[in-house]
Design an enzyme around this catalytic site. Structure first.
Site, mmCIF file in Angstrom:
data_model
loop_
_atom_site.group_PDB
_atom_site.id
_atom_site.type_symbol
_atom_site.label_atom_id
_atom_site.label_comp_id
_atom_site.label_asym_id
_atom_site.label_seq_id
_atom_site.Cartn_x
_atom_site.Cartn_y
_atom_site.Cartn_z
ATOM 1 N N ILE A 17 0.816 -1.222 0.000
ATOM 2 C CA ILE A 17 0.000 0.000 0.000
ATOM 3 C C ILE A 17 0.851 1.275 0.000
ATOM 4 C CG2 ILE A 17 -0.317 0.335 2.508
ATOM 5 C CD1 ILE A 17 -3.360 0.672 1.867
ATOM 6 N N ASP A 40 1.516 -0.425 9.490
ATOM 7 C CA ASP A 40 1.834 0.804 10.230
ATOM 8 C C ASP A 40 3.343 1.106 10.124
ATOM 9 O OD1 ASP A 40 1.550 2.951 11.941
ATOM 10 O OD2 ASP A 40 1.030 1.770 13.723
ATOM 11 N N THR A 124 -6.430 -7.597 10.384
ATOM 12 C CA THR A 124 -6.239 -9.017 10.048
ATOM 13 C C THR A 124 -4.811 -9.528 10.265
ATOM 14 O OG1 THR A 124 -5.746 -8.615 7.711
ATOM 15 C CG2 THR A 124 -8.065 -8.908 8.308
ATOM 16 N N ALA A 126 -1.652 -8.329 13.158
ATOM 17 C CA ALA A 126 -1.372 -8.407 14.602
ATOM 18 C C ALA A 126 -2.650 -8.485 15.434
ATOM 19 C CB ALA A 126 -0.551 -7.188 15.019
ATOM 20 N N TYR A 127 -3.738 -7.886 14.951
ATOM 21 C CA TYR A 127 -4.978 -7.855 15.730
ATOM 22 C C TYR A 127 -5.859 -9.091 15.534
ATOM 23 C CZ TYR A 127 -4.138 -3.113 17.543
ATOM 24 O OH TYR A 127 -3.635 -2.017 18.207
HETATM 25 N N1 AR6 Z 1 0.706 -3.023 2.374
HETATM 26 C C1 AR6 Z 1 -0.536 -3.568 2.486
HETATM 27 N N2 AR6 Z 1 -0.880 -4.412 3.491
HETATM 28 C C2 AR6 Z 1 0.079 -4.720 4.393
HETATM 29 C C3 AR6 Z 1 1.397 -4.189 4.348
HETATM 30 C C4 AR6 Z 1 1.698 -3.303 3.280
HETATM 31 N N3 AR6 Z 1 2.905 -2.750 3.146
HETATM 32 N N4 AR6 Z 1 2.098 -4.695 5.407
HETATM 33 C C5 AR6 Z 1 1.264 -5.522 6.075
HETATM 34 N N5 AR6 Z 1 0.056 -5.542 5.468
HETATM 35 P P1 AR6 Z 1 -1.314 -5.303 10.598
HETATM 36 P P2 AR6 Z 1 -3.635 -4.877 12.381
HETATM 37 C C6 AR6 Z 1 -1.171 -6.281 5.812
HETATM 38 O O1 AR6 Z 1 -0.679 -6.239 11.571
HETATM 39 O O2 AR6 Z 1 -3.948 -6.326 12.349
HETATM 40 C C7 AR6 Z 1 0.608 -2.584 14.125
HETATM 41 O O3 AR6 Z 1 1.746 -2.867 14.867
HETATM 42 C C8 AR6 Z 1 -1.031 -7.518 6.666
HETATM 43 O O4 AR6 Z 1 -0.639 -8.640 5.866
HETATM 44 O O5 AR6 Z 1 -0.448 -4.325 9.899
HETATM 45 O O6 AR6 Z 1 -4.753 -3.899 12.197
HETATM 46 C C9 AR6 Z 1 -0.146 -1.365 14.630
HETATM 47 O O7 AR6 Z 1 0.712 -0.435 15.231
HETATM 48 C C10 AR6 Z 1 -2.448 -7.679 7.213
HETATM 49 O O8 AR6 Z 1 -3.263 -8.364 6.269
HETATM 50 O O9 AR6 Z 1 -2.515 -4.435 11.293
HETATM 51 C C11 AR6 Z 1 -1.100 -1.957 15.639
HETATM 52 O O10 AR6 Z 1 -0.508 -2.088 16.901
HETATM 53 C C12 AR6 Z 1 -2.964 -6.224 7.297
HETATM 54 O O11 AR6 Z 1 -1.998 -5.433 6.583
HETATM 55 C C13 AR6 Z 1 -1.413 -3.317 15.062
HETATM 56 O O12 AR6 Z 1 -0.293 -3.675 14.279
HETATM 57 C C14 AR6 Z 1 -3.126 -5.705 8.701
HETATM 58 O O13 AR6 Z 1 -2.085 -6.197 9.528
HETATM 59 C C15 AR6 Z 1 -2.627 -3.281 14.169
HETATM 60 O O14 AR6 Z 1 -2.924 -4.597 13.765
#
Ligand code: AR6
Length: 189
Positions: A17, A40, A124, A126-127
Site C-alpha cells: 500500500i 503501520d 487481520t 497483529a490484531y
Molecule cells: N501493504 C498492504 N498491506 C500490508 C502491508 C503493506 N505494506 N504490510 C502488512 N500488510 P497489521 P492490524 C497487511 O498487523 O492487524 C501494528 O503494529 C497484513 O498482511 O499491519 O490492524 C499497529 O501499530 C495484514 O493483512 O494491522 C497496531 O498495533 C494487514 O496489513 C497493530 O499492528 C493488517 O495487519 C494493528 O494490527
C-alpha cells in the site's frame, strides 16, 4: 477484480500500500498512534518522520475512529489512520468496531473531498481478525457507503499476500452474486 457501484469502483489488488498513488492510503494503526509493525511500520518507514510528528500532535485515536495526516514522502497526499479492533472471541463488539473503522475513513475522505482511497485489510494481522469475516465487513461497508455517496470515485483494497487477496476475491464474488440475485442494477467486471 472490480465492482462498479453507481459512479464508483471498488478494486482488489495484490501489493504494498505504501506505493499507492490514490489521494489517501489508510493505516491500520494503534490507539496511541505510536507506530508499530505490519502496515503501520511500513507506512511510517516509507512516509518519513513528518507523519509521526503529526500523529504525536493529534495524540491518539480510539478504536473504530479515524484521523488524517499528510502523506509525508509518500505518493498519496494523505494518510488516514484508523484503529481496528483486536479480535478476541467475536463477542466484544469486534464486527461493529471494524465496520466503524472503515466507515470513519470513508467519512473523512468525503469531508476532505478525496476522490480515491486505498485500504489494507484492517485488523487481520497483529490484531488477529479472521480474514473471511474481516473481508466481508470491509467490502459490505464500502458498498453500502458508495450506494449513497458518489463523491469517492475509487476505493482500492491493497492486499499484501496471495491468501488475503484470494479471500477478498471470494467474498466479493459472493456479494456480487447476492446483488445480482436481488436484482440490483450494478455493473460488474
Ligand atoms: N501493504 C498492504 N498491506 C500490508 C502491508 C503493506 N505494506 N504490510 C502488512 N500488510 P497489521 P492490524 C497487511 O498487523 O492487524 C501494528 O503494529 C497484513 O498482511 O499491519 O490492524 C499497529 O501499530 C495484514 O493483512 O494491522 C497496531 O498495533 C494487514 O496489513 C497493530 O499492528 C493488517 O495487519 C494493528 O494490527
Amino acid at each position: 477484480m472490480e465492482l462498479t457501484i453507481k459512479a464508483s469502483t471498488i478494486i482488489l489488488t495484490l501489493g504494498d500500500i505504501t506505493r499507492e498513488t490514490t489521494d489517501a492510503i489508510v493505516n491500520a494503526a494503534n490507539s496511541r498512534l505510536a507506530g508499530g509493525g505490519g502496515v503501520d511500520g511500513a507506512i511510517h518507514r516509507a512516509g518519513g518522520p513528518g507523519i509521526m510528528q503529526e500523529c504525536r500532535k493529534i495524540g491518539g485515536c480510539p478504536t473504530g475512529q479515524a484521523v488524517i495526516t499528510t502523506g509525508g514522502n509518500l505518493k498519496a497526499k494523505y494518510v488516514i489512520h484508523t484503529v481496528g479492533p483486536r479480535y478476541q472471541d467475536g463477542t466484544r463488539n469486534e464486527a461493529t468496531l471494524l465496520r466503524s473503522a472503515y466507515l470513519e475513513c470513508l467519512r473523512l475522505a468525503s469531508k476532505k473531498h478525496l476522490r480515491s482511497i486505498a485500504f489494507p485489510a484492517i485488523s487481520t494481522g497483529a490484531y488477529g481478525y479472521p480474514l473471511p469475516e474481516a473481508a466481508r465487513i470491509a467490502l459490505q461497508t464500502t458498498i453500502d457507503y458508495l450506494s449513497s455517496h458518489q463523491e469517492i470515485a475509487q476505493i482500492k483494497f491493497v492486499l499484501y499476500n496471495q491468501h488475503s487477496f484470494e479471500v477478498f476475491t471470494e467474498e466479493l464474488e459472493k456479494i456480487k452474486d447476492s446483488l445480482v440475485s436481488h436484482g440490483v442494477g450494478n455493473t460488474f467486471h
